[in-house]
Design a protein around this motif. Structure first.
Motif, PDB file in Angstrom:
ATOM      1  N   GLY A 278       0.809  -1.082  -0.070  1.00  0.00           N
ATOM      2  CA  GLY A 278       0.030  -0.080  -0.103  1.00  0.00           C
ATOM      3  C   GLY A 278       0.834   1.419   0.006  1.00  0.00           C
ATOM      4  O   GLY A 278       0.601   1.983   0.959  1.00  0.00           O
ATOM      5  N   LEU A 279       1.518   1.431  -0.999  1.00  0.00           N
ATOM      6  CA  LEU A 279       2.731   2.568  -0.932  1.00  0.00           C
ATOM      7  C   LEU A 279       2.396   3.372  -2.300  1.00  0.00           C
ATOM      8  O   LEU A 279       3.285   4.152  -2.922  1.00  0.00           O
ATOM      9  CB  LEU A 279       4.107   1.931  -1.090  1.00  0.00           C
ATOM     10  CG  LEU A 279       4.617   1.182   0.311  1.00  0.00           C
ATOM     11  CD1 LEU A 279       5.791   0.493   0.136  1.00  0.00           C
ATOM     12  CD2 LEU A 279       4.367   2.108   1.517  1.00  0.00           C
ATOM     13  N   GLY A 280       1.396   3.241  -2.867  1.00  0.00           N
ATOM     14  CA  GLY A 280       1.101   4.023  -4.030  1.00  0.00           C
ATOM     15  C   GLY A 280       0.389   5.215  -3.863  1.00  0.00           C
ATOM     16  O   GLY A 280      -0.414   5.887  -4.728  1.00  0.00           O
ATOM     17  N   THR A 281       0.197   5.485  -2.358  1.00  0.00           N
ATOM     18  CA  THR A 281      -0.712   6.556  -1.929  1.00  0.00           C
ATOM     19  C   THR A 281      -0.383   8.158  -2.261  1.00  0.00           C
ATOM     20  O   THR A 281      -1.128   8.880  -1.910  1.00  0.00           O
ATOM     21  CB  THR A 281      -0.949   6.515  -0.575  1.00  0.00           C
ATOM     22  OG1 THR A 281       0.416   6.242   0.331  1.00  0.00           O
ATOM     23  CG2 THR A 281      -1.924   5.134  -0.214  1.00  0.00           C
ATOM     24  N   ALA A 282       0.739   8.389  -2.919  1.00  0.00           N
ATOM     25  CA  ALA A 282       1.220   9.723  -3.356  1.00  0.00           C
ATOM     26  C   ALA A 282      -0.018  10.055  -4.260  1.00  0.00           C
ATOM     27  O   ALA A 282      -0.222  10.961  -4.648  1.00  0.00           O
ATOM     28  CB  ALA A 282       2.465   9.577  -3.900  1.00  0.00           C
ATOM     29  N   ALA A 283      -0.405   9.009  -4.828  1.00  0.00           N
ATOM     30  CA  ALA A 283      -1.893   9.593  -5.992  1.00  0.00           C
ATOM     31  C   ALA A 283      -2.557  10.034  -5.306  1.00  0.00           C
ATOM     32  O   ALA A 283      -3.781  10.591  -6.142  1.00  0.00           O
ATOM     33  CB  ALA A 283      -1.881   8.321  -6.604  1.00  0.00           C
ATOM     34  N   MET A 284      -2.965  10.052  -4.023  1.00  0.00           N
ATOM     35  CA  MET A 284      -4.073  10.655  -3.246  1.00  0.00           C
ATOM     36  C   MET A 284      -3.807  12.179  -2.831  1.00  0.00           C
ATOM     37  O   MET A 284      -4.693  12.691  -2.587  1.00  0.00           O
ATOM     38  CB  MET A 284      -4.172  10.173  -1.731  1.00  0.00           C
ATOM     39  CG  MET A 284      -4.571   8.514  -1.910  1.00  0.00           C
ATOM     40  SD  MET A 284      -4.627   7.664  -0.394  1.00  0.00           S
ATOM     41  CE  MET A 284      -6.220   8.396   0.195  1.00  0.00           C
ATOM     42  N   PHE A 285      -2.449  12.652  -3.487  1.00  0.00           N
ATOM     43  CA  PHE A 285      -2.205  14.015  -3.010  1.00  0.00           C
ATOM     44  C   PHE A 285      -2.414  14.839  -4.465  1.00  0.00           C
ATOM     45  O   PHE A 285      -1.958  14.268  -5.513  1.00  0.00           O
ATOM     46  CB  PHE A 285      -1.156  14.313  -2.541  1.00  0.00           C
ATOM     47  CG  PHE A 285      -0.997  13.722  -1.050  1.00  0.00           C
ATOM     48  CD1 PHE A 285      -1.716  14.103  -0.002  1.00  0.00           C
ATOM     49  CD2 PHE A 285       0.264  12.827  -0.912  1.00  0.00           C
ATOM     50  CE1 PHE A 285      -1.331  13.641   1.357  1.00  0.00           C
ATOM     51  CE2 PHE A 285       0.361  12.406   0.407  1.00  0.00           C
ATOM     52  CZ  PHE A 285      -0.694  12.593   1.426  1.00  0.00           C
ATOM     53  N   VAL A 286      -3.232  16.187  -4.210  1.00  0.00           N
ATOM     54  CA  VAL A 286      -2.877  17.166  -5.387  1.00  0.00           C
ATOM     55  C   VAL A 286      -1.508  17.613  -5.704  1.00  0.00           C
ATOM     56  O   VAL A 286      -1.189  17.904  -6.779  1.00  0.00           O
ATOM     57  CB  VAL A 286      -3.752  18.509  -4.961  1.00  0.00           C
ATOM     58  CG1 VAL A 286      -3.721  19.503  -6.181  1.00  0.00           C
ATOM     59  CG2 VAL A 286      -5.372  17.727  -4.834  1.00  0.00           C
ATOM     60  N   ASN A 287      -0.768  17.808  -4.483  1.00  0.00           N
ATOM     61  CA  ASN A 287       0.659  18.228  -4.837  1.00  0.00           C
ATOM     62  C   ASN A 287       1.510  17.407  -3.697  1.00  0.00           C
ATOM     63  O   ASN A 287       0.779  17.183  -2.602  1.00  0.00           O
ATOM     64  CB  ASN A 287       0.902  19.870  -4.367  1.00  0.00           C
ATOM     65  CG  ASN A 287       0.234  20.571  -5.584  1.00  0.00           C
ATOM     66  OD1 ASN A 287       0.446  20.507  -6.645  1.00  0.00           O
ATOM     67  ND2 ASN A 287      -0.688  21.459  -5.081  1.00  0.00           N
ATOM     68  N   ASP A 288       2.902  17.501  -3.806  1.00  0.00           N
ATOM     69  CA  ASP A 288       3.707  16.673  -2.938  1.00  0.00           C
ATOM     70  C   ASP A 288       4.807  17.615  -2.771  1.00  0.00           C
ATOM     71  O   ASP A 288       5.085  18.561  -3.304  1.00  0.00           O
ATOM     72  CB  ASP A 288       3.819  15.542  -3.360  1.00  0.00           C
ATOM     73  CG  ASP A 288       4.384  14.397  -2.436  1.00  0.00           C
ATOM     74  OD1 ASP A 288       4.764  14.712  -1.294  1.00  0.00           O
ATOM     75  OD2 ASP A 288       3.933  13.299  -2.710  1.00  0.00           O
ATOM     76  N   VAL A 289       5.817  17.138  -1.866  1.00  0.00           N
ATOM     77  CA  VAL A 289       6.815  17.917  -1.370  1.00  0.00           C
ATOM     78  C   VAL A 289       8.152  17.882  -2.377  1.00  0.00           C
ATOM     79  O   VAL A 289       9.326  18.344  -2.090  1.00  0.00           O
ATOM     80  CB  VAL A 289       7.306  17.726  -0.097  1.00  0.00           C
ATOM     81  CG1 VAL A 289       6.120  17.945   1.113  1.00  0.00           C
ATOM     82  CG2 VAL A 289       7.665  16.037   0.276  1.00  0.00           C
ATOM     83  N   THR A 290       7.984  17.114  -3.206  1.00  0.00           N
ATOM     84  CA  THR A 290       9.115  16.808  -4.419  1.00  0.00           C
ATOM     85  C   THR A 290       8.532  16.923  -5.676  1.00  0.00           C
ATOM     86  O   THR A 290       7.338  17.066  -5.865  1.00  0.00           O
ATOM     87  CB  THR A 290       9.539  15.348  -4.240  1.00  0.00           C
ATOM     88  OG1 THR A 290      10.521  15.208  -5.260  1.00  0.00           O
ATOM     89  CG2 THR A 290       8.422  14.245  -4.328  1.00  0.00           C
ATOM     90  N   GLU A 291       9.426  17.521  -6.626  1.00  0.00           N
ATOM     91  CA  GLU A 291       9.108  17.640  -7.862  1.00  0.00           C
ATOM     92  C   GLU A 291       8.848  16.327  -8.502  1.00  0.00           C
ATOM     93  O   GLU A 291       8.037  16.403  -9.618  1.00  0.00           O
ATOM     94  CB  GLU A 291      10.200  18.278  -8.576  1.00  0.00           C
ATOM     95  CG  GLU A 291      10.575  19.800  -8.225  1.00  0.00           C
ATOM     96  CD  GLU A 291       9.342  20.785  -8.287  1.00  0.00           C
ATOM     97  OE1 GLU A 291       8.503  20.575  -8.946  1.00  0.00           O
ATOM     98  OE2 GLU A 291       9.614  21.836  -7.750  1.00  0.00           O
ATOM     99  N   GLU A 292       9.338  15.428  -8.056  1.00  0.00           N
ATOM    100  CA  GLU A 292       9.110  13.895  -8.676  1.00  0.00           C
ATOM    101  C   GLU A 292       8.354  13.076  -7.624  1.00  0.00           C
ATOM    102  O   GLU A 292       9.247  12.030  -7.028  1.00  0.00           O
ATOM    103  CB  GLU A 292      10.259  13.274  -9.213  1.00  0.00           C
ATOM    104  CG  GLU A 292      10.712  14.137 -10.491  1.00  0.00           C
ATOM    105  CD  GLU A 292      12.071  13.454 -11.003  1.00  0.00           C
ATOM    106  OE1 GLU A 292      12.337  12.546 -10.710  1.00  0.00           O
ATOM    107  OE2 GLU A 292      12.721  14.245 -12.245  1.00  0.00           O
ATOM    108  N   PRO A 293       7.091  13.148  -7.572  1.00  0.00           N
ATOM    109  CA  PRO A 293       6.442  12.214  -6.600  1.00  0.00           C
ATOM    110  C   PRO A 293       6.421  10.815  -6.715  1.00  0.00           C
ATOM    111  O   PRO A 293       6.875  10.232  -7.870  1.00  0.00           O
ATOM    112  CB  PRO A 293       5.029  12.820  -6.244  1.00  0.00           C
ATOM    113  CG  PRO A 293       5.113  14.065  -6.995  1.00  0.00           C
ATOM    114  CD  PRO A 293       6.250  14.020  -8.017  1.00  0.00           C
ATOM    115  N   LEU A 294       6.522   9.911  -5.525  1.00  0.00           N
ATOM    116  CA  LEU A 294       6.529   8.540  -5.790  1.00  0.00           C
ATOM    117  C   LEU A 294       5.408   8.046  -6.175  1.00  0.00           C
ATOM    118  O   LEU A 294       4.656   7.184  -5.393  1.00  0.00           O
ATOM    119  CB  LEU A 294       7.148   7.749  -4.454  1.00  0.00           C
ATOM    120  CG  LEU A 294       8.391   8.044  -4.096  1.00  0.00           C
ATOM    121  CD1 LEU A 294       8.765   7.395  -2.801  1.00  0.00           C
ATOM    122  CD2 LEU A 294       9.568   7.597  -5.258  1.00  0.00           C
ATOM    123  N   LEU A 295       4.955   8.421  -7.337  1.00  0.00           N
ATOM    124  CA  LEU A 295       3.634   7.897  -8.064  1.00  0.00           C
ATOM    125  C   LEU A 295       3.974   6.533  -8.654  1.00  0.00           C
ATOM    126  O   LEU A 295       4.893   6.122  -9.460  1.00  0.00           O
ATOM    127  CB  LEU A 295       3.107   9.073  -9.025  1.00  0.00           C
ATOM    128  CG  LEU A 295       2.771  10.287  -8.437  1.00  0.00           C
ATOM    129  CD1 LEU A 295       2.497  11.343  -9.594  1.00  0.00           C
ATOM    130  CD2 LEU A 295       1.216  10.284  -7.663  1.00  0.00           C
TER     131      LEU A 295
END
Length: 330
Positions: A265-282
């Motif tokens: 269950g580590l795909g949850t960067a997809a739940m954010f509109v924005n993240d803290v990195t320019e290359e989120p772990l999508l």
């Protein structure tokens, strides 16, 4: 070695991330990021947790930022899609955020909803994934024993991979596992591991077939690996709605496990509109890489919390640091 409080506060950045859908009762996620000798790390216990529980999350942040990660056995981690307790018609759009994912975790037992809502949502996921897709459901302790047995019977035709934390107590999980054993649907423990005074009790009681482990609530990578080894059960690594920094912590945990039978269950960067990195772990092709993402100063500035929330979180860091310091000295 525990870093001084001043060293934590020197690099602390409090952020607020907007989410694509309401999940777990929240539509934004707050976190504190620190930069340690090993790179950026994250402290993000949910706001309702008391300091004693939250202190394990700070220990995890220190573990990831100030201690070398265990050697990894894999450089990519297969991940599942996460489906909030939303209307069935919205399922295809959510799944589209997880390209290549062959597994979906579906939230069920949402307060204010019915079993019919859960059935419709799981049916929509099955239709979207096809017969070869894997579906796991997560009730977050919200069914009692009889409700859980009834719901699992109703959802079994959709070919469940497992049911996660259907009931709250270890005794209930053990009894449910006995009742549904003939169905061949495994029971996974999450809250009975990460929120328990004894995270191994569920394994000793024979109350689960597998464990869902999260690096932050369990005190960090090294602590979580030790718990999995002592439990002797298969493990699924999951996030706690972390930023990409916290997800990276989970990815390093999953990479270090001797066996990784289940998608994580580590795909949850997809739940954010924005993240803290320019290359989120999508998710890409159903997996994420095992890396430490580069945190973007521009994103930190854009996502920075207001003065009131920043002060609230930094006070929490101070209190939790005292608890961690006291526990280490015992």
């Amino acid at each position: 070695m525990l870093p001084e409080l001043a060293d934590l506060l020197a690099t602390a950045r409090v952020v607020t991330l907007p989410m694509t859908s309401r999940f777990r009762g929240i539509s934004t996620r707050e976190a504190v990021l620190f930069e340690g000798p090993e790179g950026w790390t994250e402290f993000s216990p949910f706001v309702e947790y008391d300091d004693a529980e939250a202190s394990a999350w700070l220990h995890a942040a220190i573990d990831f930022g100030w201690r070398a990660a265990p050697a990894g056995l894999r450089d990519r981690i297969p991940v599942n899609a996460t489906i909030p307790a939303l209307d069935a018609a919205e399922v295809p759009a959510v799944l589209a955020r997880y390209p290549g994912a062959r597994t979906a975790k579906v939230k069920v037992a949402e307060p204010g909803q019915t079993l019919s809502d859960d059935i419709a949502r799981v049916r929509a996921v099955r239709e979207a994934l096809g017969p070869e897709g894997r579906i796991r459901i997560d009730a977050n302790t919200l069914w009692n024993l009889d409700e859980a047995e009834h719901a699992i019977h109703a959802l079994a035709p959709f070919d469940l991979e497992y049911v996660e934390q259907p009931c709250a107590t270890v005794d209930e999980l053990a009894e449910l596992r006995r009742r549904i054993g003939y169905m061949g649907i495994p029971v996974a423990a999450d809250e009975s591991v990460r929120k328990a005074a004894d995270p191994l009790a569920v394994a000793r009681a024979g109350a689960a077939d597998l464990l869902v482990v999260k690096a932050q609530p369990l005190g960090g990578l090294h602590s979580a690996l030790r718990i999995v080894a002592e439990a002797g059960l298969p493990a699924v690594v999951s996030s706690a709605i972390d930023t990409s920094v916290g997800i990276a912590m989970g990815a390093h945990l999953a990479a270090a496990l001797p066996e990784l039978e289940f998608d994580c269950g580590l795909g949850t960067a997809a739940m954010f509109v924005n993240d803290v990195t320019e290359e989120p772990l999508l998710p890409r092709d159903g997996s994420i890489p095992v890396i430490r993402p580069a945190v973007s100063p521009r994103r930190l500035d854009a996502l920075g919390a207001d003065d009131e929330r920043t002060a609230w979180w930094l006070d929490r860091v101070r209190r939790c640091h005292r608890i961690v310091e006291r526990n280490i000295s015992l």
